[in-house]
Structures are given as structure tokens and as C-alpha cells.
Design a protein around this motif. Structure first.
Motif, PDB file in Angstrom:
ATOM      1  N   ALA A  12       0.825  -1.210   0.000  1.00  0.00           N
ATOM      2  CA  ALA A  12       0.000   0.000   0.000  1.00  0.00           C
ATOM      3  C   ALA A  12       0.857   1.258   0.000  1.00  0.00           C
ATOM      4  CB  ALA A  12      -0.911  -0.001   1.222  1.00  0.00           C
ATOM      5  N   SER A  13       0.293   2.295  -0.606  1.00  0.00           N
ATOM      6  CA  SER A  13       0.940   3.607  -0.564  1.00  0.00           C
ATOM      7  C   SER A  13       0.860   4.147   0.863  1.00  0.00           C
ATOM      8  CB  SER A  13       0.218   4.568  -1.511  1.00  0.00           C
ATOM      9  OG  SER A  13      -1.089   4.824  -1.029  1.00  0.00           O
ATOM     10  N   ASP A  14       1.617   5.194   1.139  1.00  0.00           N
ATOM     11  CA  ASP A  14       1.569   5.811   2.463  1.00  0.00           C
ATOM     12  C   ASP A  14       0.162   6.293   2.795  1.00  0.00           C
ATOM     13  OD1 ASP A  14       4.263   5.338   2.806  1.00  0.00           O
ATOM     14  OD2 ASP A  14       4.880   7.383   2.270  1.00  0.00           O
ATOM     15  N   GLU A  15      -0.541   6.848   1.803  1.00  0.00           N
ATOM     16  CA  GLU A  15      -1.909   7.342   2.010  1.00  0.00           C
ATOM     17  C   GLU A  15      -2.841   6.196   2.420  1.00  0.00           C
ATOM     18  OE1 GLU A  15      -5.382   9.813  -0.420  1.00  0.00           O
ATOM     19  OE2 GLU A  15      -3.677   8.986  -1.531  1.00  0.00           O
ATOM     20  N   VAL A  16      -2.748   5.077   1.734  1.00  0.00           N
ATOM     21  CA  VAL A  16      -3.587   3.917   2.039  1.00  0.00           C
ATOM     22  C   VAL A  16      -3.184   3.313   3.383  1.00  0.00           C
ATOM     23  CG1 VAL A  16      -4.152   1.556   1.318  1.00  0.00           C
ATOM     24  CG2 VAL A  16      -4.202   3.433  -0.348  1.00  0.00           C
ATOM     25  N   ARG A  17      -1.892   3.227   3.645  1.00  0.00           N
ATOM     26  CA  ARG A  17      -1.429   2.691   4.932  1.00  0.00           C
ATOM     27  C   ARG A  17      -1.960   3.519   6.104  1.00  0.00           C
ATOM     28  NH1 ARG A  17       4.721   0.327   4.814  1.00  0.00           N
ATOM     29  NH2 ARG A  17       4.326  -1.210   3.188  1.00  0.00           N
ATOM     30  N   ALA A  18      -2.040   4.822   5.934  1.00  0.00           N
ATOM     31  CA  ALA A  18      -2.554   5.681   7.007  1.00  0.00           C
ATOM     32  C   ALA A  18      -4.008   5.333   7.327  1.00  0.00           C
ATOM     33  CB  ALA A  18      -2.425   7.152   6.622  1.00  0.00           C
ATOM     34  N   VAL A  19      -4.798   5.076   6.293  1.00  0.00           N
ATOM     35  CA  VAL A  19      -6.201   4.688   6.511  1.00  0.00           C
ATOM     36  C   VAL A  19      -6.251   3.300   7.134  1.00  0.00           C
ATOM     37  CG1 VAL A  19      -8.439   4.259   5.432  1.00  0.00           C
ATOM     38  CG2 VAL A  19      -7.016   6.153   4.625  1.00  0.00           C
ATOM     39  N   TYR A  20      -5.471   2.375   6.617  1.00  0.00           N
ATOM     40  CA  TYR A  20      -5.421   1.027   7.184  1.00  0.00           C
ATOM     41  C   TYR A  20      -5.059   1.090   8.675  1.00  0.00           C
ATOM     42  CZ  TYR A  20      -5.417  -1.486   2.627  1.00  0.00           C
ATOM     43  OH  TYR A  20      -5.734  -2.029   1.403  1.00  0.00           O
ATOM     44  N   ASP A  21      -4.058   1.898   9.004  1.00  0.00           N
ATOM     45  CA  ASP A  21      -3.632   2.021  10.402  1.00  0.00           C
ATOM     46  C   ASP A  21      -4.766   2.564  11.272  1.00  0.00           C
ATOM     47  OD1 ASP A  21      -1.093   1.021   9.858  1.00  0.00           O
ATOM     48  OD2 ASP A  21      -0.175   3.016   9.672  1.00  0.00           O
ATOM     49  N   ASP A  22      -5.513   3.516  10.757  1.00  0.00           N
ATOM     50  CA  ASP A  22      -6.637   4.069  11.514  1.00  0.00           C
ATOM     51  C   ASP A  22      -7.732   3.023  11.702  1.00  0.00           C
ATOM     52  OD1 ASP A  22      -8.107   6.022  12.914  1.00  0.00           O
ATOM     53  OD2 ASP A  22      -9.103   6.695  11.088  1.00  0.00           O
ATOM     54  N   ILE A  23      -8.018   2.257  10.669  1.00  0.00           N
ATOM     55  CA  ILE A  23      -9.031   1.192  10.771  1.00  0.00           C
ATOM     56  C   ILE A  23      -8.589   0.174  11.827  1.00  0.00           C
ATOM     57  CG2 ILE A  23     -10.101  -0.771   9.584  1.00  0.00           C
ATOM     58  CD1 ILE A  23      -9.903   0.947   6.972  1.00  0.00           C
ATOM     59  N   LYS A  24      -7.338  -0.262  11.751  1.00  0.00           N
ATOM     60  CA  LYS A  24      -6.840  -1.264  12.696  1.00  0.00           C
ATOM     61  C   LYS A  24      -6.875  -0.731  14.128  1.00  0.00           C
ATOM     62  CE  LYS A  24      -2.917  -2.236  10.610  1.00  0.00           C
ATOM     63  NZ  LYS A  24      -1.674  -2.927  10.191  1.00  0.00           N
ATOM     64  N   ALA A  25      -6.499   0.510  14.319  1.00  0.00           N
ATOM     65  CA  ALA A  25      -6.496   1.091  15.668  1.00  0.00           C
ATOM     66  C   ALA A  25      -7.927   1.289  16.183  1.00  0.00           C
ATOM     67  CB  ALA A  25      -5.752   2.421  15.664  1.00  0.00           C
ATOM     68  N   THR A  26      -8.800   1.801  15.339  1.00  0.00           N
ATOM     69  CA  THR A  26     -10.182   2.059  15.743  1.00  0.00           C
ATOM     70  C   THR A  26     -10.905   0.769  16.082  1.00  0.00           C
ATOM     71  OG1 THR A  26     -10.259   4.049  14.373  1.00  0.00           O
ATOM     72  CG2 THR A  26     -12.377   3.081  15.014  1.00  0.00           C
ATOM     73  N   ARG A  27     -10.695  -0.255  15.288  1.00  0.00           N
ATOM     74  CA  ARG A  27     -11.402  -1.527  15.472  1.00  0.00           C
ATOM     75  C   ARG A  27     -10.627  -2.527  16.324  1.00  0.00           C
ATOM     76  NH1 ARG A  27     -14.374  -2.684   9.695  1.00  0.00           N
ATOM     77  NH2 ARG A  27     -16.032  -1.165  10.052  1.00  0.00           N
ATOM     78  N   ASN A  28      -9.395  -2.169  16.668  1.00  0.00           N
ATOM     79  CA  ASN A  28      -8.537  -3.042  17.468  1.00  0.00           C
ATOM     80  C   ASN A  28      -8.406  -4.427  16.825  1.00  0.00           C
ATOM     81  OD1 ASN A  28      -6.837  -3.697  19.590  1.00  0.00           O
ATOM     82  ND2 ASN A  28      -8.501  -4.387  20.905  1.00  0.00           N
ATOM     83  N   TYR A  38      -9.954  -3.921  -1.134  1.00  0.00           N
ATOM     84  CA  TYR A  38     -10.384  -3.761  -2.524  1.00  0.00           C
ATOM     85  C   TYR A  38     -10.659  -2.299  -2.858  1.00  0.00           C
ATOM     86  CZ  TYR A  38     -10.436  -8.609  -3.947  1.00  0.00           C
ATOM     87  OH  TYR A  38     -10.041  -9.885  -4.304  1.00  0.00           O
ATOM     88  N   ILE A  39     -11.334  -1.586  -1.973  1.00  0.00           N
ATOM     89  CA  ILE A  39     -11.618  -0.195  -2.319  1.00  0.00           C
ATOM     90  C   ILE A  39     -10.371   0.676  -2.211  1.00  0.00           C
ATOM     91  CG2 ILE A  39     -14.069  -0.416  -1.771  1.00  0.00           C
ATOM     92  CD1 ILE A  39     -13.587   1.411   0.646  1.00  0.00           C
ATOM     93  N   ALA A  40      -9.289   0.118  -1.640  1.00  0.00           N
ATOM     94  CA  ALA A  40      -8.017   0.843  -1.589  1.00  0.00           C
ATOM     95  C   ALA A  40      -7.437   1.058  -2.980  1.00  0.00           C
ATOM     96  CB  ALA A  40      -7.014   0.094  -0.713  1.00  0.00           C
TER      97      ALA A  40
END
Length: 131
Positions: A12-28, A38-40
Motif C-alpha cells: 500500500a501507498s503511504d496514504e492507504v497505509r494511514a487509513v489502514y492504520d486508523d481502521i486497525k487502531a479504531t477496530r482493534n 479492494y476499495i483501496a
């Protein structure tokens, strides 16, 4: 159109990784699910969809279980197998029992049936139901 492939974290690009990191942190969770991967393929859609979902599903006047039941009901009506599976799991985690699921399915079926009947018969709205 070629079938898009999921974007794994490592690619993933840095932009996508930032969203992934937020999803993982928010949802634990240790990883994001396939929907996000897929929508990435469109980072703007990924970011926008995640921000909207996070806001809509955040704590509010409607409790988390009810929000998941509503999401599940719409997913069933729309025939989205992925969303049915995802939000069934989330609703179960939030406290949905098998009996609640059965009752929810009965409500969804009845609402779809009566909605179609009212639409097909072009039933006018009663004055008592109007604002």
C-alpha cells in the motif's frame, strides 16, 4: 474491465497505509478486511468511505447493536452477501442472539412485502401519518 486485486498493507501507498492504520487502531484488529483492501484501489474512496463509516457508526443516540441491526437489515434488502456476513458478525459481537437474528429476518421480510404491496397498490398516505 479487469478484476481489481486487493491492496495488502505491505504494497500500500503511504496514504492507504494511514487509513489502514486508523481502521486497525479504531477496530482493534490486526489487519483490515477485504472490503477495505479492494476499495483501496481508489485511495480517495477508501479514505472518504472510512471517514463516513467511522462517523455514522460512532456512539450516538442509537446504541451500537441497533446500528448493526439496521445495517444488516439494509444489507439483506440490498442483497449484499459481503455486508450481510460482515455486519452479522459485528451485530453478534454487539450482542445479537440467534433469536434476535430470526426476528430481524422476519421484520425485514414483512417490511419488504408490505412496502411492495403499498407501492404496487399506490396506497396514499393517511392524513394521520402526515406531518
Amino acid at each position: 474491465m479487469p478484476r481489481l486485486q486487493p491492496i495488502p498493507y505491505e504494497q500500500a501507498s503511504d496514504e492507504v497505509r494511514a487509513v489502514y492504520d486508523d481502521i486497525k487502531a479504531t477496530r482493534n484488529v490486526p489487519d483490515v478486511n477485504n472490503f477495505w483492501k479492494y476499495i483501496a484501489n481508489d485511495p480517495a474512496t477508501l479514505r472518504r468511505t472510512w471517514q463516513s463509516l467511522k462517523e455514522v457508526m460512532a456512539p450516538g443516540e442509537i446504541d451500537p447493536l441497533t446500528k448493526e441491526l439496521l445495517y444488516l437489515a439494509v444489507s439483506v434488502t440490498n442483497g449484499c452477501d459481503y455486508c450481510i456476513a460482515s455486519h452479522s458478525a459485528a451485530a453478534t459481537k454487539a450482542g445479537m442472539t440467534p433469536r434476535m437474528f430470526g426476528e430481524l429476518m422476519a421484520i425485514i421480510g414483512m417490511a419488504n412485502e408490505t412496502n411492495r404491496l403499498a407501492t404496487g397498490y399506490a396506497v396514499p398516505v393517511d392524513p394521520a401519518f402526515q406531518k
